[in-house]
Every structure is written in structure tokens, then in C-alpha cells.
Scaffold this active site. Structure first.
Site, PDB file in Angstrom:
ATOM      1  N   LEU A 107       0.827  -1.203   0.000  1.00  0.00           N
ATOM      2  CA  LEU A 107       0.000   0.000   0.000  1.00  0.00           C
ATOM      3  C   LEU A 107       0.861   1.253   0.000  1.00  0.00           C
ATOM      4  O   LEU A 107       0.720   2.126  -0.849  1.00  0.00           O
ATOM      5  CB  LEU A 107      -0.939  -0.005   1.205  1.00  0.00           C
ATOM      6  CG  LEU A 107      -1.804   1.243   1.410  1.00  0.00           C
ATOM      7  CD1 LEU A 107      -2.764   1.447   0.235  1.00  0.00           C
ATOM      8  CD2 LEU A 107      -2.581   1.148   2.729  1.00  0.00           C
TER       9      LEU A 107
ATOM     10  N   GLU B 213       3.641   4.128  -0.381  1.00  0.00           N
ATOM     11  CA  GLU B 213       4.531   4.565  -1.447  1.00  0.00           C
ATOM     12  C   GLU B 213       5.489   5.627  -0.912  1.00  0.00           C
ATOM     13  O   GLU B 213       5.257   6.192   0.167  1.00  0.00           O
ATOM     14  CB  GLU B 213       3.714   5.122  -2.616  1.00  0.00           C
ATOM     15  CG  GLU B 213       2.812   4.086  -3.262  1.00  0.00           C
ATOM     16  CD  GLU B 213       2.098   4.599  -4.506  1.00  0.00           C
ATOM     17  OE1 GLU B 213       2.293   5.787  -4.849  1.00  0.00           O
ATOM     18  OE2 GLU B 213       1.356   3.816  -5.128  1.00  0.00           O
TER      19      GLU B 213
ATOM     20  N   SER C 203       3.376   8.683  -0.374  1.00  0.00           N
ATOM     21  CA  SER C 203       2.055   8.573   0.256  1.00  0.00           C
ATOM     22  C   SER C 203       2.074   7.455   1.288  1.00  0.00           C
ATOM     23  O   SER C 203       1.948   6.282   0.956  1.00  0.00           O
ATOM     24  CB  SER C 203       0.966   8.297  -0.799  1.00  0.00           C
ATOM     25  OG  SER C 203       1.230   7.109  -1.503  1.00  0.00           O
TER      26      SER C 203
ATOM     27  N   SER D  25       7.239  -5.300   3.731  1.00  0.00           N
ATOM     28  CA  SER D  25       7.759  -6.451   4.465  1.00  0.00           C
ATOM     29  C   SER D  25       7.689  -7.690   3.582  1.00  0.00           C
ATOM     30  O   SER D  25       6.658  -7.977   2.980  1.00  0.00           O
ATOM     31  CB  SER D  25       6.939  -6.688   5.734  1.00  0.00           C
ATOM     32  OG  SER D  25       7.116  -5.625   6.642  1.00  0.00           O
TER      33      SER D  25
ATOM     34  N   GLY E 157      -5.418  -6.153  10.639  1.00  0.00           N
ATOM     35  CA  GLY E 157      -3.977  -5.992  10.771  1.00  0.00           C
ATOM     36  C   GLY E 157      -3.599  -5.176  11.995  1.00  0.00           C
ATOM     37  O   GLY E 157      -2.585  -5.449  12.652  1.00  0.00           O
ATOM     38  N   ARG E 158      -4.420  -4.185  12.308  1.00  0.00           N
ATOM     39  CA  ARG E 158      -4.133  -3.355  13.483  1.00  0.00           C
ATOM     40  C   ARG E 158      -4.311  -4.138  14.778  1.00  0.00           C
ATOM     41  O   ARG E 158      -3.550  -3.964  15.741  1.00  0.00           O
ATOM     42  CB  ARG E 158      -5.032  -2.111  13.452  1.00  0.00           C
ATOM     43  CG  ARG E 158      -4.569  -1.109  12.417  1.00  0.00           C
ATOM     44  CD  ARG E 158      -5.605  -0.079  12.030  1.00  0.00           C
ATOM     45  NE  ARG E 158      -5.060   0.798  10.991  1.00  0.00           N
ATOM     46  CZ  ARG E 158      -5.766   1.570  10.199  1.00  0.00           C
ATOM     47  NH1 ARG E 158      -7.099   1.583  10.303  1.00  0.00           N
ATOM     48  NH2 ARG E 158      -5.177   2.316   9.284  1.00  0.00           N
TER      49      ARG E 158
ATOM     50  N   GLN F 170      15.218  -0.636  31.219  1.00  0.00           N
ATOM     51  CA  GLN F 170      15.764   0.213  32.273  1.00  0.00           C
ATOM     52  C   GLN F 170      15.979  -0.574  33.561  1.00  0.00           C
ATOM     53  O   GLN F 170      16.987  -0.386  34.267  1.00  0.00           O
ATOM     54  CB  GLN F 170      14.818   1.391  32.530  1.00  0.00           C
ATOM     55  CG  GLN F 170      15.335   2.409  33.531  1.00  0.00           C
ATOM     56  CD  GLN F 170      16.473   3.250  32.986  1.00  0.00           C
ATOM     57  OE1 GLN F 170      16.662   3.325  31.774  1.00  0.00           O
ATOM     58  NE2 GLN F 170      17.241   3.879  33.865  1.00  0.00           N
TER      59      GLN F 170
ATOM     60  N   GLY G 120      19.164  -2.309  34.024  1.00  0.00           N
ATOM     61  CA  GLY G 120      20.367  -1.498  34.115  1.00  0.00           C
ATOM     62  C   GLY G 120      21.207  -1.650  32.857  1.00  0.00           C
ATOM     63  O   GLY G 120      20.690  -1.826  31.752  1.00  0.00           O
TER      64      GLY G 120
ATOM     65  N   GLU H 132       0.952  -0.091   9.913  1.00  0.00           N
ATOM     66  CA  GLU H 132      -0.500  -0.345   9.907  1.00  0.00           C
ATOM     67  C   GLU H 132      -1.292   0.935  10.197  1.00  0.00           C
ATOM     68  O   GLU H 132      -2.383   0.910  10.751  1.00  0.00           O
ATOM     69  CB  GLU H 132      -0.889  -1.438  10.917  1.00  0.00           C
ATOM     70  CG  GLU H 132      -0.120  -2.741  10.801  1.00  0.00           C
ATOM     71  CD  GLU H 132      -0.553  -3.582   9.616  1.00  0.00           C
ATOM     72  OE1 GLU H 132      -1.166  -3.025   8.691  1.00  0.00           O
ATOM     73  OE2 GLU H 132      -0.271  -4.781   9.607  1.00  0.00           O
TER      74      GLU H 132
END
Length: 381
Positions: free
Chosen positions: A124, A126, A129, A157, A240-241, A335, A338, A362
Site C-alpha cells: 500500500l 509509497e 504517500s 515487508s 492488521g491493526r 531500564q 540497568g 499499519e
């Protein structure tokens, strides 16, 4: 914890967790380091029904629900979010062919996708875009029984490794109504790929540009009618989301588990790190954040299964909230390690790198807010 799941869904979740622990987690750091797409491992997952989770059974799909899919992708991501997310994209493409393809297209492509003898990618975005997907410029001109494609897709992907590319192309006027969906097969003359991108994370899957230079594709490869492509693309992204949110959740849970194990062993000032109340409170907040995210994600998935009119808005909410919360938890887990959290061998820094892009792909989380706001105010969707 079962979180109210019935016996069947608990079994699905346990199956995916077991697969992640045995086949994915032991190799995840090597795949990341070597930038290896583990195709054989993906095919082993496909043999368990995970390549067509919500594809119909007549073509070899599992015929499960979107809620089931979130359980599977969350579980797989405890082993490696990158590999799970790649499988999610394959599932999204397979569903689009299943939902919008005709009888010939379904029989021609889906059986091989279900076993991952062939792999699918979604095209999708580009170069010009991204968030404004309706402004895409890749052109498909009709020439008899073929379309001739010219243009370029970006950040794809699986590009180069995949066998099928579900592409959104412009067959008509400007705007969403001029977009159609066409499946392009690898090896088609005029199809080529850019160099593999060097990325912060997601190293266990290739990301390349997909280029069309007079690429002739049979008109029989078009999904649905001309002009339906944008609607097809957006309906694919709802699921997909949810999937990418689930991948974030599983990765963050793995990071929290690593932090708990490390802090139970690490001592400072004569006590284990888990004995310090300030750190206990931090762990409590991290675990609570993941539970809230898990609950809402499953609510949104259930809404999509039920075809609730609010499903698109709920999917956007889930994607925005869960990916933000999961990245924060993973970052805190680093974190809490450490200096050791910064070392590759502990695996936490990889999770942080992998989850960061989930807030972008997505649909960026800023665009998720736009979708949510339009739903609230009755604005343009």
C-alpha cells in the site's frame, strides 16, 4: 491466566505459546543478528494452521475468529515479535484474497498460502504517500486482458522473499474511488525490488521497495471490481491493526518476564531488586498496563468478529493504546535491567527495537487518533 477464555481458546493459546517457546525464542537473537527470515519455521507454524487463521476451511484455512488470532499472535510474539508480525501480514493478505477473491482466485492462490509454500506481502505505502494512502500514484493502465503497472511501493515487508504481492494501484481518477487491488506474482516481467533496508528493528524479515516498470499483470488478478481497492485495503487493516497490537502485547509480556527473572536474581545493597518497594510499584504498574491493554484488545477483536459498526474505531483505539503501552513497558523493562538491558544477549533491547515500529506501521498512531476523532465527531472517515 485464562482471562475468561473457554477451553478451546485456552488450548489455542497454549499451542501457540508452546510453539513460540520451542521453535522461535531459542533462535530469535540469531535471526535478528543475521537478518534471517526463518521460512522453514514459518512453514512449521503453517502446518499448525497459523498461516490462514481466519481464512475459510474449504481452501485449507483454520476458519477461526479475530479474537483467536489475537491470542495466537500475542503468544507467538513472546518468542519474537518480528516473526509473529511477518506471519500477521501473510494472514492479512490471505484473508483479503479469501474475502474479496472470486472462486478461481481463491482456489488458485489460497491452498499454497495456507501451507506457506507461497508467501504473501501487502503493498500500500509509497515513497510519497504513507499516511495519506488515498493519494497513491502507482498506476495500472488497462491493456486488453492485462493491466500495465508503473510505480513504486515502499517499506514492503517480505519484498523479494514473498511470492504474491497484494497491491493497491490507481486504475481511475484521483482519490480513494480510483484505487483497485491487484495481486502480482513474483517473476512477473517488470517487477523488481530495491535494496534491503537497514532498520532499527524487525531485522528477521526483509523490507524493500517493490517496483513496477511496465509490469503486465492479468486482469484476472484483480480482487473485486475496479475502484474497490481502497475499501479492500482498509478492511484488511482493521484486522492488521489488531494483530500488530497483539504482537506488541506479546513482546512486552516477554520483556516484563525477563525483567522479573533478572530482578529476582540481581542483588543491590544486600537485597534482591524485587525487595525494593519502589521497584515493586513499577512492576505492578507495568503488569496492570498490559492487563488493561489485553482486555481492550480482546474487546476490539470481538467487535470486529461481530461486525459491530464501531469496529473500525475500536480497532484504531486498540492499535494506538496497546502499541504505545507495550513499547513503554518494554522500555521500562530495559531500564530495570540497568546496563545489562543494553546488551544484546539479554534480549530486551531487541524487543524494544522491534516494538518501536509498531507505533508507525499499519497506520501511525497519529492517524489512529484521526480515525477515532472522526468516529466521535461524525467527520470524514
Amino acid at each position: 491466566m485464562s482471562f475468561g477464555l473457554d477451553e478451546d481458546r485456552t488450548a489455542i493459546r497454549e499451542m501457540a505459546l508452546g510453539f513460540a517457546a520451542e521453535h522461535i525464542a531459542p533462535h530469535a537473537l540469531d535471526w535478528d543478528r543475521d537478518k534471517t527470515l526463518p521460512v522453514e519455521t514459518l512453514r512449521e507454524a503453517a502446518a499448525l494452521g497459523m498461516a490462514g487463521i481466519y481464512v475459510r476451511e474449504d481452501v485449507g484455512g483454520s476458519g477461526l475468529s479475530r479474537l483467536d488470532a489475537t491470542l495466537i499472535f500475542e503468544a507467538l510474539s513472546t518468542g519474537c515479535p518480528t516473526v509473529a508480525a511477518f506471519l500477521s501480514i501473510h494472514n492479512m493478505c490471505a484473508w483479503m484474497i479469501d474475502a474479496y477473491g472470486d472462486a478461481d482466485q481463491r482456489q488458485r492462490w489460497l491452498p499454497s498460502l495456507m501451507g506457506m509454500e507461497r508467501i504473501a506481502s501487502y503493498c500500500l505505502t509509497e515513497p510519497g504517500s504513507g499516511s495519506d494512502a488515498a493519494a497513491l500514484r502507482t498506476r495500472a493502465e488497462r491493456d486488453g486482458d492485462h493491466y500495465v503497472l508503473t510505480g513504486e511501493k515502499q517499506f514492503i515487508s517480505g519484498a523479494g522473499a514473498s511470492d504474491l504481492y497484494v497491491c493497491m494501484v490507481r486504475t481511475g481518477e484521483a482519490g480513494p474511488s480510483g484505487i483497485s487491488a491487484i495481486v502480482v506474482e513474483k517473476g512477473t516481467p517488470g517487477l523488481s525490488f530495491g535494496a534491503d533496508e537497514r532498520k532499527m528493528g524487525w531485522n528477521a524479515q526483509p523490507t524493500r521497495a517493490v517496483r513496477f516498470d511496465g509490469c503486465r499483470v492479468p486482469a484476472a488478478n484483480r480482487l473485486g471490481a475496479e475502484g474497490q481497492g481502497f475499501r479492500i485495503a482498509m478492511s484488511g487493516l482493521d484486522g492488521g491493526r489488531l494483530n500488530i497490537a497483539a504482537c506488541s502485547l506479546g513482546g512486552a509480556q516477554a520483556a516484563l518476564d525477563k525483567a522479573l527473572a533478572y530482578m529476582g536474581d540481581r542483588r543491590a545493597f544486600g537485597a534482591k531488586l524485587t525487595d525494593f518497594q519502589a521497584l515493586q510499584f513499577r512492576l505492578a504498574d507495568m503488569a496492570t498496563s498490559l492487563e488493561v491493554s489485553r482486555t481492550f484488545l480482546r474487546h476490539a477483536a470481538s467487535a470486529l468478529d461481530a461486525k459491530d459498526p464501531a469496529a473500525t474505531q475500536l480497532c484504531a483505539m486498540a492499535k494506538r493504546h496497546v502499541t504505545d503501552a507495550a513499547f513503554d513497558v518494554a522500555n521500562q523493562a530495559l531500564q530495570l535491567h540497568g546496563g545489562y538491558g543494553y546488551l544484546a544477549e539479554y534480549g530486551v533491547e531487541k524487543i524494544v527495537r522491534d516494538l518501536r515500529v509498531h507505533q508507525i506501521l499499519e497506520g501511525t498512531n497519529e492517524i489512529m487518533r484521526v480515525i477515532i476523532a472522526r468516529g466521535l465527531t461524525g467527520g470524514r472517515r
